[in-house]
Design an enzyme around this catalytic site. Structure first.
Site, PDB file in Angstrom:
ATOM      1  N   GLY A  18     -42.649 136.914  44.716  1.00  0.00           N
ATOM      2  CA  GLY A  18     -42.379 138.327  44.414  1.00  0.00           C
ATOM      3  C   GLY A  18     -42.631 139.208  45.627  1.00  0.00           C
ATOM      4  O   GLY A  18     -41.821 140.091  45.944  1.00  0.00           O
ATOM      5  N   HIS A 179     -31.442 123.790  38.833  1.00  0.00           N
ATOM      6  CA  HIS A 179     -32.338 123.799  39.983  1.00  0.00           C
ATOM      7  C   HIS A 179     -33.285 122.618  39.824  1.00  0.00           C
ATOM      8  O   HIS A 179     -33.968 122.495  38.832  1.00  0.00           O
ATOM      9  CB  HIS A 179     -33.111 125.110  39.956  1.00  0.00           C
ATOM     10  CG  HIS A 179     -33.935 125.347  41.156  1.00  0.00           C
ATOM     11  ND1 HIS A 179     -33.495 125.089  42.421  1.00  0.00           N
ATOM     12  CD2 HIS A 179     -35.171 125.851  41.286  1.00  0.00           C
ATOM     13  CE1 HIS A 179     -34.439 125.422  43.274  1.00  0.00           C
ATOM     14  NE2 HIS A 179     -35.467 125.879  42.615  1.00  0.00           N
TER      15      HIS A 179
END
Ligand code: APR
Length: 316
Positions: A18, A179
């Site tokens: 983040g 993924h």
């Protein structure tokens, strides 16, 4: 881009990925950035630190940190990286349930405070979490998109450039599927200044680079010993935010909600997507070989298993 508008990006989860995403967004001056986390003081501290880098790096994004979702009010893009890492003794399903609960709470808050945003999910297991976010947010599927293919293709691009000793900028590629180990890299769509790598490298080297890409996340985990990759994941999420905010109509591999494309329905999986201000503006269907189609369907099967796990746990 709307002239004169200051865009707002909420980075929900101010951990390694983040904060890296926030840094790249600031460097690209995409807008003002709100770092949000449950840990008190940490998002505020990182936002202040990034602000203090601004005069040196020359960006004018306003960066703030918060523990209060009310502060994401009006965000144009929410990048969701919040979650827990897998701890010893935890199964994949345990982790999925834990992160599923976190994402459910976050989605309620996004729907309340940033109902017009486009949501870019990063938390793993990516494809299942993105499906969960789509269901919990109640947003149109165009505005819920997962970051995975951008990272996987960036890894393959780096490995090809390193192998050939050419600039990374001139290498392009496409990676489909979920993924993780089930991703479906496409060597025939991997080019160096337009030249397919199948003309530049022998098959065994291509296979080795593809395999390294599949295991790309694990390679970094092994080297770091604690934690997982965050620069490239953060850059990939910021790249998607850029395509959305600047209405770039970029063709990027992203986890998108399929409704029949590639013979798959109601599942999130990595496919080529045109990203612009409306989010996923188009899903592009490529001609795949039978083996690639099978691999993509296998990938989707794994994602469906995860979705089933969430349903059985009463989270979905
Ligand atoms: N609300 C907000 N933030 C939360 C919540 C919550 N309910 N629960 C956890 N967090 C925060 C943590 O406090 C932590 O700061 O999410 C952050 C996660 O950061 P890291 O542990 O540093 O993990 P990171 O390396 O950033 O990875 C985040 O991205 O690539 C994926 O697999 C990775 O799922 C993982 C995610």
């Amino acid at each position: 881009m709307e002239a004169g508008k200051r865009y707002k990006i909420a980075c929900i989860g101010a951990g390694n990925v983040g904060a890296s995403a926030a840094q790249y967004c600031a460097e690209m001056e995409l807008g003002d950035i709100v770092l949000t986390d449950i840990v008190e003081g940490m998002p505020q501290g990182k936002a202040l630190d990034l602000t203090e880098a601004g005069p040196i790096r020359g960006y004018n994004s306003v960066l703030t940190g918060t523990n209060d979702y009310a502060d994401i009010e009006g965000a144009d893009v929410c990048i969701v990286t919040a979650g827990l890492p897998r701890k010893p003794g935890m199964t994949r399903l345990d982790l999925l349930k834990k992160n599923g609960e976190i994402i459910t709470d976050i989605c309620e808050n996004i729907a309340k405070h940033a109902p017009n945003s486009t949501v870019v999910t990063v938390t793993n297991p990516l494809d299942v979490i993105t499906y969960l976010a789509f269901k919990k947010l109640g947003f149109p599927a165009e505005r819920v998109v997962g970051m995975a293919g951008c990272l996987d293709s960036a890894r393959l691009r780096s490995f090809v450039a390193m192998e050939l000793g050419v600039s990374m900028k001139i290498v392009d590629t496409m990676v489909l599927g979920s993924h993780g180990d089930d991703m479906v890299p496409l060597p025939e769509y991997t080019t160096v200044s337009g030249i397919p790598i199948t003309k530049l490298l022998p098959q065994d080297r291509i296979d080795a680079l593809v395999e390294r890409t599949r295991k790309g996340g694990g390679e970094i985990v092994q080297l770091l010993k604690t934690g997982s990759a965050y620069y490239a994941p953060g850059a990939s999420a910021a790249r998607m935010a850029q395509a959305i905010i600047r209405d770039e109509k970029q063709l990027l591999p992203c986890a998108a909600h399929l409704t029949g494309q590639y013979g798959l329905d109601d599942v999130y999986i990595g496919v080529p997507v045109m990203l612009g201000k409306k989010g996923v503006e188009r899903i592009v269907e490529l001609d795949l070989t039978d083996a690639q189609k099978d691999a993509l369907h296998n990938s989707a099967g794994e994602v469906r298993e995860g979705i089933k796990g969430l349903q059985e746990a009463g989270i979905l």
